[in-house]
Design a protein around this motif. Structure first.
Motif, short mmCIF file in Angstrom:
data_model
loop_
_atom_site.label_atom_id
_atom_site.label_comp_id
_atom_site.label_asym_id
_atom_site.label_seq_id
_atom_site.Cartn_x
_atom_site.Cartn_y
_atom_site.Cartn_z
N GLU A 379 -31.35 25.87 3.78
CA GLU A 379 -32.27 25.48 3.00
C GLU A 379 -32.44 23.75 2.83
O GLU A 379 -33.66 23.45 3.01
CB GLU A 379 -31.71 25.87 1.24
CG GLU A 379 -31.88 27.18 0.81
CD GLU A 379 -31.30 27.57 -0.36
OE1 GLU A 379 -31.18 28.52 -0.85
OE2 GLU A 379 -30.54 26.41 -0.98
N SER A 380 -31.37 23.37 3.46
CA SER A 380 -31.54 22.05 3.66
C SER A 380 -31.93 21.58 5.23
O SER A 380 -32.61 20.55 5.50
CB SER A 380 -29.96 21.32 3.77
OG SER A 380 -29.41 21.53 2.61
N ALA A 381 -32.01 22.90 6.12
CA ALA A 381 -32.58 22.51 7.33
C ALA A 381 -34.14 22.79 7.54
O ALA A 381 -34.73 22.38 8.36
CB ALA A 381 -31.72 23.33 8.38
N ALA A 382 -34.52 23.68 6.84
CA ALA A 382 -35.95 24.05 6.74
C ALA A 382 -36.70 22.87 6.52
O ALA A 382 -36.85 22.00 5.78
CB ALA A 382 -36.18 25.06 5.68
N THR A 383 -37.65 22.73 7.53
CA THR A 383 -38.63 21.43 7.92
C THR A 383 -40.04 21.88 7.65
O THR A 383 -40.60 22.42 8.43
CB THR A 383 -38.26 20.88 9.34
OG1 THR A 383 -36.91 20.55 9.32
CG2 THR A 383 -38.89 19.44 9.48
N VAL A 384 -40.60 21.16 6.63
CA VAL A 384 -42.18 21.46 6.36
C VAL A 384 -42.60 20.54 7.32
O VAL A 384 -42.69 19.40 7.38
CB VAL A 384 -42.55 21.23 5.04
CG1 VAL A 384 -44.01 21.33 4.87
CG2 VAL A 384 -41.70 22.48 4.17
N LEU A 385 -43.49 20.90 8.29
CA LEU A 385 -44.49 20.18 9.31
C LEU A 385 -45.95 20.07 8.94
O LEU A 385 -46.55 18.91 9.08
CB LEU A 385 -44.35 20.72 10.54
CG LEU A 385 -42.79 20.62 11.08
CD1 LEU A 385 -42.89 21.55 12.41
CD2 LEU A 385 -42.28 19.55 10.92
N GLU A 386 -46.33 20.86 8.38
CA GLU A 386 -47.72 20.98 7.76
C GLU A 386 -47.84 21.73 6.24
O GLU A 386 -47.23 22.62 6.15
CB GLU A 386 -48.75 21.64 8.52
CG GLU A 386 -48.99 21.16 10.17
CD GLU A 386 -49.90 19.97 10.06
OE1 GLU A 386 -50.32 19.57 8.85
OE2 GLU A 386 -50.27 19.52 11.07
N ASN A 387 -48.53 20.98 5.39
CA ASN A 387 -48.72 21.44 4.02
C ASN A 387 -50.18 20.82 3.52
O ASN A 387 -50.21 19.78 2.87
CB ASN A 387 -47.54 21.04 3.09
CG ASN A 387 -47.45 21.81 1.92
OD1 ASN A 387 -48.23 22.74 1.60
ND2 ASN A 387 -46.79 21.44 0.93
N ARG A 388 -51.02 21.85 3.59
CA ARG A 388 -52.60 21.55 3.11
C ARG A 388 -52.63 22.16 1.82
O ARG A 388 -53.72 22.86 1.48
CB ARG A 388 -53.43 21.81 3.98
CG ARG A 388 -53.33 20.97 5.39
CD ARG A 388 -54.27 21.20 6.38
NE ARG A 388 -54.09 20.50 7.48
CZ ARG A 388 -53.61 20.91 8.64
NH1 ARG A 388 -53.13 21.98 8.56
NH2 ARG A 388 -53.60 20.04 9.56
N GLY A 389 -51.63 21.93 0.85
CA GLY A 389 -51.78 22.56 -0.54
C GLY A 389 -51.32 23.99 -0.83
O GLY A 389 -51.38 24.46 -1.64
N ILE A 390 -50.61 24.70 0.37
CA ILE A 390 -50.31 25.82 0.17
C ILE A 390 -49.02 26.16 -0.31
O ILE A 390 -48.52 27.25 -0.85
CB ILE A 390 -50.56 26.56 1.63
CG1 ILE A 390 -50.55 28.07 1.34
CG2 ILE A 390 -49.61 26.34 2.55
CD1 ILE A 390 -50.77 29.04 2.65
N LEU A 391 -48.25 25.30 -0.09
CA LEU A 391 -46.76 25.21 -0.45
C LEU A 391 -46.49 24.45 -1.41
O LEU A 391 -47.01 23.26 -1.52
CB LEU A 391 -45.65 24.98 0.84
CG LEU A 391 -46.10 25.95 1.85
CD1 LEU A 391 -45.17 25.61 3.24
CD2 LEU A 391 -45.42 27.37 1.51
N PRO A 392 -45.48 24.72 -2.31
CA PRO A 392 -44.68 25.88 -2.32
C PRO A 392 -45.62 27.09 -3.14
O PRO A 392 -46.61 26.56 -3.97
CB PRO A 392 -43.69 25.69 -3.35
CG PRO A 392 -44.00 24.33 -4.29
CD PRO A 392 -45.09 23.49 -3.32
N LEU A 393 -45.23 28.17 -2.82
CA LEU A 393 -46.23 29.23 -3.44
C LEU A 393 -45.77 29.46 -4.77
O LEU A 393 -44.58 29.18 -5.01
CB LEU A 393 -45.91 30.76 -2.58
CG LEU A 393 -46.16 30.60 -0.95
CD1 LEU A 393 -45.74 32.11 -0.47
CD2 LEU A 393 -47.86 30.51 -0.82
N ASP A 394 -46.81 29.79 -5.69
CA ASP A 394 -46.55 30.26 -6.96
C ASP A 394 -46.68 31.70 -7.09
O ASP A 394 -47.59 32.27 -7.05
CB ASP A 394 -47.70 29.58 -7.78
CG ASP A 394 -47.12 29.65 -9.16
OD1 ASP A 394 -46.57 30.41 -9.62
OD2 ASP A 394 -47.96 28.91 -9.91
#
Length: 828
Positions: A379-394
């Motif tokens: 959980e501490s390693a997962a690296t978000v590189l792109e996020n154009r409004g999709i994450l986090p999922l609901d």
């Protein structure tokens, strides 16, 4: 004659014992008949006594392993290596296990890849990871573990990229120290590897040897077994050795594994400059050196070059070959004695004789607790590189989710000594279904038919595409795309799914950097690394916002393969005529990209959170003892969710630097969890080494002149806060000479790893001027050699035999005015 000499030596040393020896509680025996079992003696004394009791044949036998099977097979009762026992003197076998990602001895807790651990930028989690691996190695009956792997990622094509901690020496060093401390806290001996400059496995022209399912790759061009890493002295000391130095001097690693390759001409396992001069003389290493499997080539060369033990198979260190080297005069009995003494001393220092043998019983392992540690690390390693409004999922707003790709249902890891069979595996598909509940439809396609997968994605609210690479010991990757080695057209799959479904996120499970040509056509990109046995649960929590993605890149993701430091020049990689020339020098990783003005796809240190952070009010403090200098920054969570900030501090090249410096070098960092709206002032300590460079002319560290630029930000390319770092001893332009005060310098001497200092060697400008001996040294006074500049080196030797080296440089000074008072120098 040999037995008589040994008996006399034992008697002479036994006379030094106290009247009532302290008995060992383990396997050693009665100290009245075996004086080396007296626990009141120091490890050096006990090793000398036992060495004197051994016959020449017994000594020779201890230099080579005796288990062939463990190097090629894995099973619950198969150790990776084993040393012979000498029952006559109560010396048991030593058992070894592989361990970069967990013990390779039947099923084990499969840890996230060390590259993923590096993405946490969290030394505390490195300690936790080391403790899990150490505990399981012990619970499987092992005394030592072949980990951690700490080689710098020089090229992302390297087959063992996933096994180590990335491209920056400072980050790698900080994680290395804590991993070793964690492992050794469990009573096993860590083995830092591969010493040194083992930064490639070799290219496989066929492209077939490094495919998933192969036990080991077979890279034949620039092969790790024979290539020569040609590295200038400065680059070697600034980039490829610091993590090993920290492992020895800070973490106290019991064992160092020498590598296959040559280093500047000599094979690493018989490289006397590397193993004797640097490792033992300069760093004070008191443990023993063992060879990677098959890395010993020349019996006399290895004996004289510093190799203590060859675990498997004993090719160079068979009794026949060692006896022949002794008989011919190519090596001496004293050299054999020294190698055996180093092994014995280490075993005594780590309590090997004074405890029962570790049982091989998986029932001792707290599998649930270890699985929870794996999940927390991922959980501490997962690296978000792109996020154009999709994450986090609901999940509350979703009706359907399409999960695409084989890695969504498969355990993904690397090959070779890091290939671990997990106790358990929580796959991402099952974890996503569990997380969203029965009210959300989750469909799955393995992606082998991209058109079919695109059709499934088109009918869902969101598509999650899982893609993976494969890295393995023994051979390098043929390219940086997801198609090397060939596991299907994963790039094409991502393109087709993204074209069909605008709400597409990609989850990469890779061992290191890969090319991402489709990144502008998707809404989200998460680098999960090789996520370990609980990777599915961790990723589901990250994707749905139950935790903040805590990862930051420990490596640079290039935009093009042609941009990496080794591209386009076969002399750099894979080498010409088995000679690999490190022409890029200190410009490794992000330093190369910065110096060349290249724009990466994603820079070193980069990673997105589900909240936003602000950095401000940068303050530079005064230098403290030892030259460390505090720099503090105010970190604020500006968003409405809890998250983890990672302020990164870099130092730049000062004006007028005598050597070419990279634009920026990482010098400090911190991991800071913050609640919404919370603010915290964080202090980052810049060590003295960050202000220095290795001077090849004097073969030592020199201070950079003047004031260094310093910058703090969220990545190597986002450095918004700037200041200058000025040390009081820096030779800034226009600075007046210091005044000479008292003609003596006073130093406080502290114990080393709990053992008092009994001897201090004092060197001025390379010449020994004084030796201080006492039962416990707490203070040393050194007379200043006139008013000229000089270099002072203090070598502290503890009762346990460990060494600590401190180097100070003093500027020239003018005559002191009458009445000037000097408080005396201090060393913390």
């Amino acid at each position: 004659m040999r037995r008589l000499g040994g008996t006399l030596a034992v008697c002479a040393l036994a006379a030094l014992s106290s009247a009532v020896p302290a008995a060992a509680t383990g396997r050693c025996g009665d100290p009245s008949t075996r004086p080396w079992c007296d626990t009141s003696r120091s490890p050096d004394q006990r090793a000398a006594l036992l060495l004197g009791a051994l016959s020449q044949d017994e000594k020779v036998s201890l230099l080579g392993g005796n288990d062939f099977q463990g190097g090629i097979n894995s099973g619950p009762d198969i150790h990776t290596g084993q040393s012979p026992a000498v029952d006559r003197v109560g010396l048991p076998s030593v058992y070894y296990s592989d361990g970069p990602l967990g013990p390779r001895q039947g099923p084990a807790t499969a840890m996230p890849a060390p590259m993923g651990l590096a993405a946490t930028w969290d030394p505390a989690l490195a300690s936790a990871a080391g403790a899990v691996v150490g505990n399981e190695a012990r619970s499987k009956g092992n005394d030592a573990v072949f980990a951690p792997t700490v080689n710098i990622m020089r090229t992302p094509l390297g087959g063992r990229t996933f096994e180590a901690y990335g491209e920056d020496p400072h980050l790698v060093s900080r994680l290395t120290v804590q991993w070793i401390r964690g492992a050794q806290s469990q009573g096993v001996m860590a083995t830092v590897k591969h010493f040194a400059a083992n930064n490639q496995e070799g290219q496989d022209p066929s492209g077939q040897a490094g495919r998933p399912g192969s036990p080991l790759g077979a890279g034949t061009v620039g092969s790790r077994y024979i290539h020569d890493s040609v590295i200038d002295e400065r680059t070697l000391h600034e980039v490829y050795l610091p993590q090993f130095e920290s492992a020895v001097k800070e973490a106290g690693s019991a064992i160092v594994m020498c590598s296959y390759n040559r280093l500047n001409g000599a094979f690493a396992c018989q490289n006397r400059q590397l193993l004797e001069d640097i490792l033992r003389r300069d760093w004070g290493f008191a443990g023993y050196v063992l060879a990677d499997y098959g890395a010993a080539h020349d019996t006399a060369g290895n004996l004289n070059g510093g190799l203590d033990f060859e675990p498997w198979p004993p090719w160079a260190y068979t009794p026949t070959q060692i006896d022949a080297a002794l008989a011919s005069g190519q090596a001496s009995p004293a050299t054999v004695d020294e190698h055996v003494r180093r092994i014995l001393r280490t075993l005594f220092a780590f309590g090997f004789f004074d405890r029962p043998a570790y049982r091989n019983d998986d029932a001792q392992i707290d599998k649930a607790a270890h699985a929870a540690t794996v999940q927390h690390i991922e959980e501490s390693a997962a690296t978000v590189l792109e996020n154009r409004g999709i994450l986090p999922l609901d999940a509350g707003r979703l009706h359907s989710v399409a999960v695409i790709g084989k890695p969504a249902t498969s355990f993904v890891t690397g090959g070779g000594s890091g290939n671990v069979t997990p106790f358990d595996f929580a796959n991402p598909l099952s974890a996503i279904r569990q997380r969203v509940g029965p009210g959300v439809s989750v469909s799955y396609d393995d992606g082998t038919d991209p058109a079919r997968a695109a059709g499934i994605a088109r009918g869902a609210d969101v598509a999650l595409v899982f893609a993976a690479d494969y890295e393995t010991e023994g051979s390098d990757r043929g390219c940086l795309s997801l198609e090397c080695p060939d596991q299907g057209n994963q790039d094409g799959l991502i393109d087709q799914v993204a074209a069909a479904q605008p709400n597409t996120a990609v989850i990469l499970e890779t061992g290191g950097p890969v090319l991402t040509p489709w990144r502008d056509r998707i809404k989200g990109l998460v680098e999960a690394w090789y996520p370990g046995e609980q990777g599915g649960l961790a990723l589901a929590r990250v994707l749905f916002g139950d935790v903040d993605p805590g990862g930051r890149l420990p490596v640079t993701f290039p935009d093009r393969e042609a941009d990496i430091p080794t591209a386009g020049d076969p002399q750099k990689y894979p080498g010409v005529d088995n000679e690999v020339t490190y022409k890029e020098g200190v410009l490794v990783g992000y330093r190369w990209f910065d110096a060349r003005g290249l724009t990466p796809a994603f820079p070193f240190g980069y990673g997105l959170s589900y909240t936003h952070f602000g950095f401000g009010r940068l303050q530079v403090g005064a230098p403290g003892h030892g030259g460390a200098q505090p720099v503090s920054v105010e970190v604020t969570n500006l968003g409405g969710r809890p998250g983890v900030a990672v302020p990164e501090l870099y130092v730049g090249a000062p004006p007028g630097s005598p050597v070419a410096e990279p634009p920026w070098r990482l010098a400090a960092f911190a991991r800071v969890p913050l609640a919404p709206g919370a603010r915290r002032r964080v202090t980052l300590e810049v060590g003295a080494r960050s202000r220095r460079f290795w001077d090849a002319a004097t073969h030592g560290w020199r201070d950079l002149p003047g004031c260094l630029p310093v910058a703090v930000g969220a990545s190597s390319r986002e450095l918004a806060l700037r200041a200058r770092l000025c040390d009081r001893s820096a030779s800034a332009p226009g600075r007046r000479r210091a005044r000479c005060r008292r003609p003596t310098l006073r130093f406080r001497i502290h114990s080393l790893a709990g053992s008092p200092i009994v001897r201090v060697l004092v060197y001025v400008n390379g010449r020994r001027v004084r030796t201080v001996r006492a039962r416990r040294i707490t203070r040393v006074v050194v007379r200043r050699p006139g008013r000229t500049a000089f270099r002072l080196r203090l070598v502290d030797v503890s009762r346990a035999g460990r060494r600590r080296v401190t180097v100070r440089r003093y500027r020239a000074c003018t005559k002191t005015r009458p009445g000037t008072r000097h408080p005396g120098g201090r060393r913390g």
